[in-house]
Design an enzyme around this catalytic site. Structure first.
Site, PDB file in Angstrom:
ATOM      1  N   CYS A 253       0.828  -1.207   0.000  1.00 27.98           N
ATOM      2  CA  CYS A 253       0.000   0.000   0.000  1.00 27.98           C
ATOM      3  C   CYS A 253       0.861   1.254   0.000  1.00 27.98           C
ATOM      4  O   CYS A 253       0.487   2.271  -0.584  1.00 27.98           O
ATOM      5  CB  CYS A 253      -0.922  -0.006   1.222  1.00 27.98           C
ATOM      6  SG  CYS A 253      -2.176  -1.297   1.169  1.00 27.98           S
ATOM      7  N   CYS A 432      14.144   8.880  -6.773  1.00 24.25           N
ATOM      8  CA  CYS A 432      12.840   8.256  -6.564  1.00 24.25           C
ATOM      9  C   CYS A 432      12.450   8.488  -5.110  1.00 24.25           C
ATOM     10  O   CYS A 432      13.039   9.340  -4.437  1.00 24.25           O
ATOM     11  CB  CYS A 432      12.864   6.761  -6.909  1.00 24.25           C
ATOM     12  SG  CYS A 432      13.928   5.777  -5.842  1.00 24.25           S
TER      13      CYS A 432
END
Length: 479
Positions: A253, A432
């Site tokens: 998640c 990132c």
């Protein structure tokens, strides 16, 4: 005066309705008692409610319990017998997160007698949009303690047991063995295989669910919970998924995102299945020789789908299943002894460590390069939806999926994202969220020959935007 008359009329109606419900409950109880005595020679309701034995109590439930569960007991498929079964049952919920929270709330409210919660994590702010048993006040608290505190406010009659650690091969038998039914509310393949194996070995029905982004799935496994080799038993997780998905394709998640109501729907469905199995007396088959294999379905939910729910018929137990087939080699000794490496089986790897130290740069050092105005290119490889949330000024977005898709070759060897004005010796920095994907892309670009014969430095910002927040900008949004 008219208002008082109306209120009095409403109250009288409610009294009549309640009396009618009580009469029906008494009649149903009388039928259960008569039936129990006819078949067993003693009071069957007392057998299913040991608490009432020897107390001199006329009714099998307390007056408070009749009030608390009254609206539930008058459902034809539940009745007083179903309520007594719920009270005498025990349910283990592994994971007190997005799935476990709604499941636990409704299972506790339904009157299950004993509820165990397994989770080794603490409450974080990022949990609160979906994990409804936790609150801002319990951030930093152990999830199992936060959840139990809330559950007691829903129903103080149940017994709650906290297991404040993660499920493991070493503790699975001890924990799972103490409950009638198990809910898998975890979010990683290694735990799912482990929990399924433990349920097969200990003859427990398993209700497994998962959710990611706007989709979810639900399966009831090992139902009925017959010994390995009995083809009438329900399939296990290994029957449905003999091989785990590639480790690089698995998103949590935190990486892929999750819509709160979606995981809530799946947790509620787990609670529905739990209550149905218990009230129908399916926890322990009465006689395995008379059980006929019944079809198992996987429920698929898509918040954006039309229709949102689909059901897929699954095959029965696989004849070559490692866990539940006649030739199964899974044993409790191997599980408890730690000889089964679930992380290795699922291909789970430690943090990415692809680049050498000289191919990486600290966030603070890159900030200085940016401040000096040195010619370079910063490529953010997060997906666009994350890039739009926040990004370093001057960076361009080339999603990580670009380098994994079918047009990979053309996008690497002839990158249209590489500015024509960028000198061949100008360095390229990758960034990132955590510094993993950026390493992968940096290696891809270097292997593709974009270093201009060694003149161009290509590397990444170590630990990504997390380090940018820690070292450069303390106000950077953390998501």
């Amino acid at each position: 005066m008219e208002g008082a008359n109306a209120k009095a009329h409403t109250l009288r109606s409610r009294i009549l309705e309640t009396e009618a419900q009580l009469k029906r409950l008494k009649e149903e109880l009388a039928q259960v008692e008569v039936s129990g005595k006819a078949h067993t020679g003693h009071d069957s309701s007392a057998k299913e409610n040991p608490v009432a034995q020897g107390t001199g109590q006329k009714w099998p439930l307390s007056a408070e319990e009749y009030k608390r569960y009254g609206r539930q007991m008058i459902v034809p498929s539940i009745g007083i017998l179903g309520q007594l079964r719920l009270k005498s049952s025990s349910v283990l919920i592994i994971g007190a997160g997005g799935l476990g929270c709604p499941a636990a709330a409704y299972i506790a409210g339904a009157g299950v007698g004993k509820i165990g919660l397994v989770d080794g994590d603490t409450v974080e702010v990022s949990n609160l949009h979906r994990q409804i048993l936790h609150s801002t006040c319990t951030v930093g608290m152990r999830k199992v303690d936060s959840a139990i505190c809330f559950l007691k406010s829903i129903n103080p009659n149940a017994t709650y047991v906290a297991h404040p650690w993660h499920i493991s091969p070493e503790n699975a038998q001890e924990i799972v063995g103490g409950y009638d039914l198990v809910l898998d509310c975890t979010d990683n393949p290694a735990s799912r295989y482990l929990i399924s194996d433990a349920c097969v070995l200990l003859s427990k029905i398993l209700i497994s669910a998962s959710a990611l982004r706007t989709d979810g799935q639900l399966i009831v496994l090992n139902s009925p919970p017959l010994p390995p080799g009995n083809v009438a038993g329900g399939p296990c997780y290994r029957c449905v998924f003999p091989k785990p998905p590639p480790a690089e394709s698995v998103l949590t998640c935190g990486e892929g995102g999750i819509l709160g109501p979606v995981v809530g729907v799946m947790g509620v469905l787990q609670a529905v299945e739990t209550i149905e199995i218990i009230v129908q007396g399916k926890i322990t088959p009465p006689d395995s020789t008379q059980i006929v294999a019944s079809p198992t379905n996987m429920v698929l939910y898509s918040a954006l789908g039309t229709p949102p729910f689909r059901s897929v018929r699954l095959r029965p137990r696989r004849p070559d299943c490692f866990a539940c087939s006649p030739d199964a080699t899974l044993r409790l000794e191997s599980l408890k002894g730690g000889s089964l490496d679930y992380a290795l089986f699922c291909g789970l790897m430690p943090a990415v460590n692809i680049l050498r130290p000289d191919e990486r740069i600290e966030a603070r050092d890159y900030a200085q390069i940016q401040k000096n105005g040195d010619m370079h290119l910063l490529v953010d490889v997060r997906e666009k939806v994350q890039f739009d949330i926040c990004h370093i000024e001057g960076s361009i977005n080339v999603p990580f999926s670009t380098f994994k898709g079918g047009n990979q070759e053309s996008r690497i060897h002839k990158p249209d994202w590489l500015p024509q004005s960028l000198p061949p010796e100008a360095p390229i920095y990758l960034v990132c969220r955590l510094g993993n994907d950026s390493q992968v892309v940096a290696r891809i670009l270097k292997d593709a020959g974009l270093t201009s014969g060694g003149a161009r430095w290509i590397g990444d910002i170590k630990d990504g935007l997390k380090a940018w927040k820690d070292q450069v900008d303390g106000h950077w949004p953390e998501y």
